[in-house]
Write a protein that holds these residues in place. Sequence first.
Motif, PDB file in Angstrom:
ATOM      1  N   SER B  10      33.175  35.403  50.135  1.00 42.02           N
ATOM      2  CA  SER B  10      34.447  35.417  49.417  1.00 42.02           C
ATOM      3  C   SER B  10      35.548  34.658  50.167  1.00 42.02           C
ATOM      4  O   SER B  10      36.599  34.381  49.619  1.00 42.02           O
ATOM      5  N   ALA B  29      36.949  29.420  43.971  1.00 43.53           N
ATOM      6  CA  ALA B  29      37.914  30.478  44.277  1.00 43.53           C
ATOM      7  C   ALA B  29      39.308  30.021  43.850  1.00 43.53           C
ATOM      8  O   ALA B  29      39.945  29.249  44.555  1.00 43.53           O
ATOM      9  N   ARG B  33      41.462  36.406  47.528  1.00 39.51           N
ATOM     10  CA  ARG B  33      40.127  36.633  48.078  1.00 39.51           C
ATOM     11  C   ARG B  33      39.460  37.888  47.531  1.00 39.51           C
ATOM     12  O   ARG B  33      38.278  37.878  47.155  1.00 39.51           O
ATOM     13  N   SER B  34      40.225  39.001  47.439  1.00 38.40           N
ATOM     14  CA  SER B  34      39.616  40.267  47.013  1.00 38.40           C
ATOM     15  C   SER B  34      39.135  40.186  45.556  1.00 38.40           C
ATOM     16  O   SER B  34      38.098  40.747  45.210  1.00 38.40           O
ATOM     17  N   PHE B  36      38.203  37.363  44.062  1.00 40.70           N
ATOM     18  CA  PHE B  36      37.043  36.463  44.113  1.00 40.70           C
ATOM     19  C   PHE B  36      35.790  37.232  44.566  1.00 40.70           C
ATOM     20  O   PHE B  36      34.697  37.056  44.031  1.00 40.70           O
ATOM     21  N   TYR B  37      36.005  38.120  45.538  1.00 43.64           N
ATOM     22  CA  TYR B  37      34.932  38.967  46.064  1.00 43.64           C
ATOM     23  C   TYR B  37      34.316  39.797  44.936  1.00 43.64           C
ATOM     24  O   TYR B  37      33.081  39.853  44.778  1.00 43.64           O
ATOM     25  N   ILE B  40      32.173  37.639  42.750  1.00 42.43           N
ATOM     26  CA  ILE B  40      30.861  37.336  43.345  1.00 42.43           C
ATOM     27  C   ILE B  40      29.929  38.537  43.195  1.00 42.43           C
ATOM     28  O   ILE B  40      28.760  38.398  42.813  1.00 42.43           O
TER      29      ILE B  40
END
Lengths: 633, 50
Positions: B10, B29, B33-34, B36-37, B40
């Motif tokens: 991520s 992305a 980030r969170s 996107f995580y 995934i």
Amino acid sequence: MQILRLSIANFKRNIRFYLSYIVSLSFCAFILYDFLTLMDSGLLEIMGRKNQDFSHMILASMIVVLLFFVFCFIWYATNVFLNLRKKEMGTFIFMGLDQKQISYMYTREMLLAGLSAIGIGIVCGVVFFKLFAMLFFQLSDMEAEISMQFSVLSALQCAAAFLALYLILTVKGYIVILKTSIKDMLEATRQSEVIKVTGLRALVSSLLSLMLLSGGYYCALQIGEMDSFAYMLLAVILVIIGVYGLYRSLLPYVLNRLSLKKEFLYQKLRTLWVNNLVFRVKKNYRTYAIVTIMMLCSISALNAGLAFKQRHDAMAAGEGQFSYILLSPEKLQISDFNKAAAPFGAVEYQAELQGFPHTYQDADHLIYTDMVISYSNYRAYCKRIHKEVLAEEPKAGNGLRLSKKYLISMANEGGDIVSFPEKTIRIQQKSEEYYFGIMQNNMNFIVLNDEDYRAVTNASTQYMHMQMVQLDRAVHIQALRKAFAPIAKDQVSALGTDPENDDMAFVRVMYAACFFMFLVFVVSCGGVIFMKTCNDANDDYSRCQILKNIGISKRDMRRAVHRELGFTYIMPLLLTAVSSVFITHAIERVMRTETLMPINLLTLGIVFLLYLLLYLISVQMYEKRCGLSARKT
Amino acid sequence: MVTHDAFSASYARQVYMLKDGEIFTTLHADEERSVFYERILQLLASMGGD
């Protein structure tokens, strides 16, 4: 019926002669049967489905190589036997047998030898399967409950494969005998005994072969990384041609030159054996060359297999450096996690690391995402995990790179420049030593000095906090993840190795299989040289009689025979030893390891002992055949 | 970076998902980030592997 009895009698009479052939072939059958049984037994199931498939593939390809080799071996052996017996067959014709009957007899005889070889091989295979499997698993570093096993299917497969090869070659032998004229049969063992090897042409081809061989060695020395294919190919081709040339022209030339020098020839009984040796080498050069090349191949395969295994072990050790690693975007409340992990074992040591994954493009437009950390953090971390730092703090604009080990990689390594928006860093030192466990398998780590690290970070940098933990016992990562789930809240990831998911375990099987193939090759090469000396001993009978008649003592003749035979065994061994040093060096360079040479020397030592044994048996046999044995004097 | 770990992935700008030795799909992305995580993780669950 009469003919069957004759062939059995012949077989019994020649059993000594067939011995090396039967021993070599039964060893092949033994290994083949045990490979088949191993595949059939389900013992490899402990490796997991995927690895089992790969291992089966490896064993199957080894079996194909083995069968091809056996085919060549039988082909060669039947030719040798045929030549040896032609004169005898000629005599049979005078005694009233026709060629068809002789072929029939000969075929029976060969089948008898073959069947006994298969029989002995399979019986040995059954008896020693447990030993074989234990050795195989020991070499592969695997543990399994091994019991005595007998697989009818494997025995049948093994026997069928051998018999099929046999039938093809026996039919060939049958036809060859039918087509040979009686005159040829009677003259088969008489050959022109003068071989001219001293002319200008011989000198040129000797020099050429020496150049080719040295060229091959030079190429082997030039092999550096995994991408130096051209050199590898060139080295293999040049060494093969060079070895051929060495036996064909260089050795006979040098020996012949020496024998023309009286100061050399008239010392230490050399008159008795040097010229004979020139003749033998020249006549048998193909055999010697093939034996040498085959031994080289098997030693290289063994070394490469070992290098792969070592690398795989190093990778596995690197992955399992820590019991688990916690990843989080924020600084972790480690005490909570330690409490949750308490039932899994006591903490031996743990260390914290902070960095940020950085994505950049190199000059070839390849995109990398590497973890960037500061040197002071790295140094403190190393202290916690009880490891020496790789190097001193890099100067401004420079960095260290710690990357994973690859089993094999055909790609070029990444460039030495890491670009940040703020500045560009040059990698001054690289290493594949594991510092960060499984994280290092995931990505490369770039260590910058503290000033540079501050310069490339800013308020928007997304940090990753890592916590490496070593417990006092092995931990099941799935169970651990479950224990962490209530406190991890989706934002913490726990990394660990799953021993049941070792997707490269088949590499170990490859090594074990390589080892057994090596044994087969070495035993058979020894068998081939032994057969050659048997053949030569037969030829030499009349020479020995003449020497005896002109008054040379048996003691002197025996000493000459010892030297001559010693030379025939030492030559291939010496050439193999010299070449294997270069090959091992090349493999060490390609696989980036430095531990192969001692094992290579050990291997050569084992081969030497085996050949010493064969040499002693050959000497005995030769003396007996030529009427030189001590007992008769 | 080559990883089985969605959390590590991520942090990347682009993620190539591999399945049976072939690129299964690509993710970019564009968000935090969170988030996107999460994306995934969802994709991994739908692919049915780790």
